[in-house]
Write an enzyme that holds these catalytic residues in place. Structure first.
Site, PDB file in Angstrom:
ATOM      1  N   HIS A   8      26.597 -50.872   3.646  1.00 24.24           N
ATOM      2  CA  HIS A   8      25.665 -49.740   3.546  1.00 24.24           C
ATOM      3  C   HIS A   8      24.665 -49.854   4.701  1.00 24.24           C
ATOM      4  CE1 HIS A   8      23.132 -46.961   0.935  1.00 24.24           C
ATOM      5  NE2 HIS A   8      22.184 -47.482   1.694  1.00 24.24           N
ATOM      6  N   HIS A  49      22.048 -48.380   7.507  1.00 22.10           N
ATOM      7  CA  HIS A  49      21.166 -47.315   7.994  1.00 22.10           C
ATOM      8  C   HIS A  49      21.172 -47.409   9.520  1.00 22.10           C
ATOM      9  CE1 HIS A  49      19.249 -45.731   4.245  1.00 22.10           C
ATOM     10  NE2 HIS A  49      19.850 -46.814   3.762  1.00 22.10           N
ATOM     11  N   ASN A  93      20.985 -42.886   6.862  1.00 19.21           N
ATOM     12  CA  ASN A  93      22.177 -43.730   6.767  1.00 19.21           C
ATOM     13  C   ASN A  93      23.109 -43.417   7.930  1.00 19.21           C
ATOM     14  OD1 ASN A  93      21.251 -43.090   3.856  1.00 19.21           O
ATOM     15  ND2 ASN A  93      22.611 -44.841   3.612  1.00 19.21           N
ATOM     16  N   ARG A  99      22.157 -38.659  -2.868  1.00 13.94           N
ATOM     17  CA  ARG A  99      21.178 -39.589  -3.469  1.00 13.94           C
ATOM     18  C   ARG A  99      20.298 -40.217  -2.380  1.00 13.94           C
ATOM     19  NH1 ARG A  99      19.534 -44.710  -2.785  1.00 13.94           N
ATOM     20  NH2 ARG A  99      21.689 -45.326  -2.404  1.00 13.94           N
ATOM     21  N   ASP A 100      20.870 -41.101  -1.563  1.00 18.45           N
ATOM     22  CA  ASP A 100      20.070 -41.771  -0.527  1.00 18.45           C
ATOM     23  C   ASP A 100      19.567 -40.739   0.475  1.00 18.45           C
ATOM     24  OD1 ASP A 100      18.914 -43.962   0.664  1.00 18.45           O
ATOM     25  OD2 ASP A 100      20.777 -44.988   1.159  1.00 18.45           O
ATOM     26  N   CYS A 102      14.590 -44.721   2.606  1.00 21.83           N
ATOM     27  CA  CYS A 102      14.168 -45.209   1.295  1.00 21.83           C
ATOM     28  C   CYS A 102      12.662 -45.026   1.195  1.00 21.83           C
ATOM     29  CB  CYS A 102      14.543 -46.672   1.113  1.00 21.83           C
ATOM     30  SG  CYS A 102      13.941 -47.342  -0.443  1.00 21.83           S
TER      31      CYS A 102
HETATM   32  P1  HMG Z   1       7.745 -49.303 -13.867  1.00 24.84           P
HETATM   33  O1  HMG Z   1       6.592 -48.471 -13.492  1.00 24.84           O
HETATM   34  O2  HMG Z   1       7.625 -50.777 -13.815  1.00 24.84           O
HETATM   35  O3  HMG Z   1       8.283 -48.958 -15.258  1.00 24.84           O
HETATM   36  O4  HMG Z   1       8.984 -48.828 -13.046  1.00 24.84           O
HETATM   37  P2  HMG Z   1       7.560 -48.657 -16.511  1.00 24.84           P
HETATM   38  O5  HMG Z   1       8.476 -49.152 -17.540  1.00 24.84           O
HETATM   39  O6  HMG Z   1       6.160 -49.173 -16.510  1.00 24.84           O
HETATM   40  O7  HMG Z   1       7.541 -47.063 -16.519  1.00 24.84           O
HETATM   41  C1  HMG Z   1       6.679 -46.209 -15.740  1.00 24.84           C
HETATM   42  C2  HMG Z   1       6.905 -44.790 -16.204  1.00 24.84           C
HETATM   43  O8  HMG Z   1       8.205 -44.359 -15.799  1.00 24.84           O
HETATM   44  C3  HMG Z   1       6.890 -44.659 -17.726  1.00 24.84           C
HETATM   45  O9  HMG Z   1       6.449 -43.371 -18.044  1.00 24.84           O
HETATM   46  C4  HMG Z   1       8.340 -44.815 -18.093  1.00 24.84           C
HETATM   47  O10 HMG Z   1       8.676 -44.200 -19.315  1.00 24.84           O
HETATM   48  C5  HMG Z   1       9.014 -44.100 -16.952  1.00 24.84           C
HETATM   49  P3  HMG Z   1       4.991 -43.131 -18.683  1.00 24.84           P
HETATM   50  O11 HMG Z   1       4.973 -43.947 -19.938  1.00 24.84           O
HETATM   51  O12 HMG Z   1       4.001 -43.641 -17.649  1.00 24.84           O
HETATM   52  O13 HMG Z   1       4.943 -41.649 -18.891  1.00 24.84           O
HETATM   53  N1  HMG Z   1      10.346 -44.604 -16.670  1.00 24.84           N
HETATM   54  C6  HMG Z   1      11.415 -43.820 -16.566  1.00 24.84           C
HETATM   55  N2  HMG Z   1      11.579 -42.494 -16.717  1.00 24.84           N
HETATM   56  C7  HMG Z   1      12.833 -42.015 -16.530  1.00 24.84           C
HETATM   57  N3  HMG Z   1      13.892 -42.790 -16.201  1.00 24.84           N
HETATM   58  C8  HMG Z   1      13.738 -44.113 -16.047  1.00 24.84           C
HETATM   59  C9  HMG Z   1      12.464 -44.671 -16.251  1.00 24.84           C
HETATM   60  N4  HMG Z   1      11.994 -45.926 -16.164  1.00 24.84           N
HETATM   61  C10 HMG Z   1      10.698 -45.872 -16.435  1.00 24.84           C
HETATM   62  N5  HMG Z   1      14.793 -44.861 -15.722  1.00 24.84           N
HETATM   63  C11 HMG Z   1      11.241 -48.715 -12.355  1.00 24.84           C
HETATM   64  C12 HMG Z   1      10.171 -49.555 -13.002  1.00 24.84           C
HETATM   65  C13 HMG Z   1      12.380 -49.631 -11.980  1.00 24.84           C
HETATM   66  C14 HMG Z   1      11.684 -47.690 -13.368  1.00 24.84           C
HETATM   67  C15 HMG Z   1      10.631 -48.020 -11.117  1.00 24.84           C
HETATM   68  O14 HMG Z   1      10.168 -49.014 -10.256  1.00 24.84           O
HETATM   69  C16 HMG Z   1      11.627 -47.160 -10.390  1.00 24.84           C
HETATM   70  O15 HMG Z   1      12.033 -46.117 -10.886  1.00 24.84           O
HETATM   71  N6  HMG Z   1      12.022 -47.573  -9.176  1.00 24.84           N
HETATM   72  C17 HMG Z   1      13.054 -46.866  -8.436  1.00 24.84           C
HETATM   73  C18 HMG Z   1      12.766 -46.841  -6.959  1.00 24.84           C
HETATM   74  C19 HMG Z   1      13.889 -46.154  -6.240  1.00 24.84           C
HETATM   75  O16 HMG Z   1      14.605 -45.324  -6.795  1.00 24.84           O
HETATM   76  N7  HMG Z   1      14.080 -46.493  -4.935  1.00 24.84           N
HETATM   77  C20 HMG Z   1      15.101 -45.929  -4.132  1.00 24.84           C
HETATM   78  C21 HMG Z   1      16.493 -46.408  -4.473  1.00 24.84           C
HETATM   79  S1  HMG Z   1      16.890 -47.987  -3.778  1.00 24.84           S
HETATM   80  C22 HMG Z   1      17.451 -47.624  -2.162  1.00 24.84           C
HETATM   81  O17 HMG Z   1      17.305 -46.524  -1.699  1.00 24.84           O
HETATM   82  C23 HMG Z   1      18.171 -48.692  -1.386  1.00 24.84           C
HETATM   83  C24 HMG Z   1      19.691 -48.462  -1.316  1.00 24.84           C
HETATM   84  O18 HMG Z   1      19.991 -47.224  -0.701  1.00 24.84           O
HETATM   85  C25 HMG Z   1      20.356 -49.604  -0.515  1.00 24.84           C
HETATM   86  C26 HMG Z   1      19.672 -49.891   0.822  1.00 24.84           C
HETATM   87  O19 HMG Z   1      19.599 -48.999   1.684  1.00 24.84           O
HETATM   88  O20 HMG Z   1      19.209 -51.025   0.958  1.00 24.84           O
HETATM   89  C27 HMG Z   1      20.323 -48.450  -2.713  1.00 24.84           C
HETATM   90 MG    MG Z   2      20.067 -46.903   1.470  1.00 26.25          MG
END
Ligand code: HMG
Ligand code: MG
Length: 316
Positions: free
Chosen positions: A224, A226, A266, A30-31, A257
């Site tokens: 967690h 990096h 990581n 995933r990450d 990320c």
């Molecule tokens: P948004 O744009 O505010 O949401 O996103 P929305 O409701 O306006 O939706 C936009 C479009 O996405 C729409 O489609 C939704 O249907 C669709 P459209 O109508 O334009 O065709 N949609 C989805 N489709 C499938 N599955 C879903 C979904 N949600 C909306 N779940 C949202 C809000 C939170 C969804 C967006 O900002 C997002 O997906 N963010 C994720 C970012 C991400 O994954 N970042 C990486 C992970 S975090 C990380 O890596 C840190 C970590 O490792 C820890 C660390 O290191 O600190 C965990």
């Molecule tokens: Mg991470």
């Protein structure tokens, strides 16, 4: 006559003050992969996960059910889970879920464990989730409630616990506020994210002490890190000495990320296993199988693993 050389092993000397066993929470699929520019086919992801399990990793995060517009690399989450079948199910195969849409998709795929992912800072909440901190907690609330009702295991990540590339240092009290607000939703485990790798050991100790004061003991905390500045192992050791026994790591040191400026890989699982093997801490992981997995994955991605242990052992 020269004897055949066997591969180098860490010198084994038990280090007092460490837990006898550490749970490695593997985030490579995933990450590790979420930041890759070219899309890795679901079959390759499934084989990666199958190899990770064969190496002895028991907790393996498989993918994210996020918006495919935000993270195109993981748009194939449902396909990957059908590819994995039973191997993708159970309380030790979490997936990231930001909202109810993601939870519906995850449930359709039969997952039994989810991770929400919040932030310690307003800027990163906006960049990663398109929302304020308060709004993101409200987005997660029904996700956690419904997951609990369905009997799922729930983790809460908090990003930017040790510094933010836009806001700079983040006071431990603010980090603790964010952690408490997510754990109060009813999560089982908290993961402290050093998203950009700027944490150092004293900071780790200070945050764990603050969380303890706020009722969040190390029995519910994972770390967690990096490895951007080479601090991940020393930060991990500090956390283990403070009582933490869940450590996130990514095989081969893949990762980053897409929404955090300057985030790199990581902590490499191999580097962690090397240190823990040497210190007499059990992980259940076969380092040789893991290094072979990283070498294979590096071939798929077309570039070598950044892990020091993989580099040292791969050619051995
Ligand atoms: P948004 O744009 O505010 O949401 O996103 P929305 O409701 O306006 O939706 C936009 C479009 O996405 C729409 O489609 C939704 O249907 C669709 P459209 O109508 O334009 O065709 N949609 C989805 N489709 C499938 N599955 C879903 C979904 N949600 C909306 N779940 C949202 C809000 C939170 C969804 C967006 O900002 C997002 O997906 N963010 C994720 C970012 C991400 O994954 N970042 C990486 C992970 S975090 C990380 O890596 C840190 C970590 O490792 C820890 C660390 O290191 O600190 C965990
Ligand atoms: Mg991470």
């Amino acid at each position: 006559m020269m004897e055949d050389m066997t591969r180098a092993l860490p010198q084994r000397e038990p280090l007092p003050g460490l837990p006898p066993r550490v749970t490695i929470y593997e985030v490579g699929a995933r990450d590790g992969l979420q930041n890759e520019k070219s899309v890795v086919p679901a079959q390759v992801k499934a084989e990666f996960i199958t190899r990770l399990l064969a190496a002895g990793l028991e907790t393996v995060e498989t993918t994210s059910f996020v918006s495919p517009k935000w993270v195109p690399q993981l748009a194939d989450a449902s396909d990957l889970l059908s590819e994995l079948g039973e191997a993708g199910k159970g309380p030790r195969r979490p997936v990231l879920v930001p909202n109810e849409r993601g939870l519906d998709r995850a449930m359709e795929s039969g997952v039994d464990a989810v991770a929400i992912f919040g932030s310690a800072t307003e800027t990163f909440a906006q960049k990663n989730l398109g929302r304020s901190l308060a709004e993101s907690v409200e987005m997660f609330r029904p996700v956690v409630r419904r997951s609990r009702e369905a009997g799922m295991w729930v983790r809460a990540y908090v990003s930017m616990c040790f510094g933010d590339p836009w806001e700079g240092p983040v006071p431990v009290t603010r980090v603790a506020d964010a952690c408490v607000s997510l754990m109060e939703l009813g999560c089982d485990q908290l993961s402290l994210g050093d998203t950009i790798g700027t944490g150092t050991p004293g900071h780790v100790e200070a945050l764990l002490a603050e969380l303890d004061r706020r009722g969040l003991g190390t029995d519910r905390i994972g770390v967690h890190f990096h490895d951007t500045y080479g601090q991940a192992l020393s930060n991990t050791l500090t956390a283990l000495r403070a009582g933490v026994s869940v450590v996130d790591a990514s095989t081969g040191g893949l990762g980053g990320c897409p929404y955090a400026k300057s985030a790199t890989g990581n902590l490499a699982t191999e580097d962690l296993v090397w240190m823990l093997d040497g210190a007499g801490v059990e992980t259940g992981v076969d380092l040789d199988v893991l290094v072979a997995t990283s070498t294979w994955m590096a071939e798929q991605l077309g570039r070598p693993s950044p892990s020091r242990v993989v580099k040292a052992l791969a050619g051995a």
